[in-house]
Motif scaffolding. Sequence first.
Motif, PDB file in Angstrom:
ATOM      1  N   LYS A  33      -3.083   2.169   9.190  1.00 49.71           N
ATOM      2  CA  LYS A  33      -2.627   3.363   9.893  1.00 49.71           C
ATOM      3  C   LYS A  33      -1.130   3.565   9.726  1.00 49.71           C
ATOM      4  O   LYS A  33      -0.650   4.695   9.564  1.00 49.71           O
ATOM      5  N   ALA A  34      -0.375   2.478   9.758  1.00 56.25           N
ATOM      6  CA  ALA A  34       1.071   2.585   9.608  1.00 56.25           C
ATOM      7  C   ALA A  34       1.451   3.108   8.223  1.00 56.25           C
ATOM      8  O   ALA A  34       2.424   3.850   8.078  1.00 56.25           O
ATOM      9  N   LEU A  35       0.681   2.735   7.207  1.00 61.19           N
ATOM     10  CA  LEU A  35       0.987   3.158   5.831  1.00 61.19           C
ATOM     11  C   LEU A  35       0.381   4.510   5.481  1.00 61.19           C
ATOM     12  O   LEU A  35       0.777   5.123   4.490  1.00 61.19           O
ATOM     13  N   SER A  36      -0.558   4.977   6.299  1.00 63.42           N
ATOM     14  CA  SER A  36      -1.308   6.177   5.933  1.00 63.42           C
ATOM     15  C   SER A  36      -0.487   7.462   5.987  1.00 63.42           C
ATOM     16  O   SER A  36      -0.932   8.488   5.475  1.00 63.42           O
ATOM     17  N   PHE A 246       5.807  -7.951   8.155  1.00 61.58           N
ATOM     18  CA  PHE A 246       4.902  -7.791   7.021  1.00 61.58           C
ATOM     19  C   PHE A 246       4.884  -6.344   6.541  1.00 61.58           C
ATOM     20  O   PHE A 246       4.932  -6.080   5.331  1.00 61.58           O
ATOM     21  N   LEU A 247       4.827  -5.413   7.470  1.00 61.92           N
ATOM     22  CA  LEU A 247       4.805  -3.995   7.106  1.00 61.92           C
ATOM     23  C   LEU A 247       6.076  -3.582   6.382  1.00 61.92           C
ATOM     24  O   LEU A 247       6.020  -2.821   5.409  1.00 61.92           O
ATOM     25  N   GLU A 248       7.203  -4.073   6.827  1.00 61.03           N
ATOM     26  CA  GLU A 248       8.461  -3.733   6.174  1.00 61.03           C
ATOM     27  C   GLU A 248       8.487  -4.278   4.741  1.00 61.03           C
ATOM     28  O   GLU A 248       8.928  -3.600   3.814  1.00 61.03           O
ATOM     29  N   VAL A 249       8.004  -5.492   4.568  1.00 65.15           N
ATOM     30  CA  VAL A 249       7.927  -6.079   3.223  1.00 65.15           C
ATOM     31  C   VAL A 249       7.003  -5.232   2.335  1.00 65.15           C
ATOM     32  O   VAL A 249       7.313  -4.953   1.182  1.00 65.15           O
TER      33      VAL A 249
END
Length: 255
Positions: A33-36, A246-249
């Motif tokens: 969802k964060a990347l979508s 992890f999301l930032e990476v």
Amino acid sequence: MSLHRTELGESGQRVVFCHGLFGQGKNWTQAGKALSADHRVLLLDMPNHGRSPWTETFDYLELADLVAAELGDEPVALVGHSMGGKIAMCLALRHPELVERLAVVDVAPVTYESGREFVGYIDTMRSLDLANLERRDQAEAALRDAVPNRVVRSFLLQNLRRGDDGWHWQLNLDLLGEHMAELVGWPGDELGDATYDGPVLWVGGARSDYISDEHAAEMDRRFPRNRRVLIKDAGHWVHSEQPEVFLEVMRRFLA
């Protein structure tokens, strides 16, 4: 065979997630969802897991081909954790034209010494008396002694479902238990000298022992353009233990 899928996002690069042993595609929902907002995200249930069909054998090359069949012709950014990481690596080595870039999360292209812990979980789940189970909290209580870690216990119990004919495990427990040697293994001989020359992000948890310096030589040989990142205060489940880091990476890698 068609794998169960969840799709998020309407535009941008395609990002496909492959979960680990005992998992489901929905384990990546938060990251997906964060990347979508900027990507088209595909969360797949691996064969023998979740709502995807079961196979008769456990073979990483076969599993990689089954996942490859879900991707279409457009190259994707492929992300795999643990078992899903090995599937993703095999897919990139066998079908490099389908993988624009690859992120491997806390696993290496090697055979690990033992899957004893996993066998213990499988034996515990198989021993649960499903015929006389009335409520989910009874299953949770029954697993408490054998699986004292509440997070792991909840992770395993996500695979317990109730249908018209009673409770059942969505996992193919018999197959996974019988083929633990193949599951912790790596099909290096079958892959021959195959390499993948696209960009590779190799993410590990600093408190995990799944990635070590001795694994780097084989990783470099198979994936010469890999960059290794260790995330502090994280173990094997990097993406759930340190989700924001992890999301930032991942965002930097995808960009």
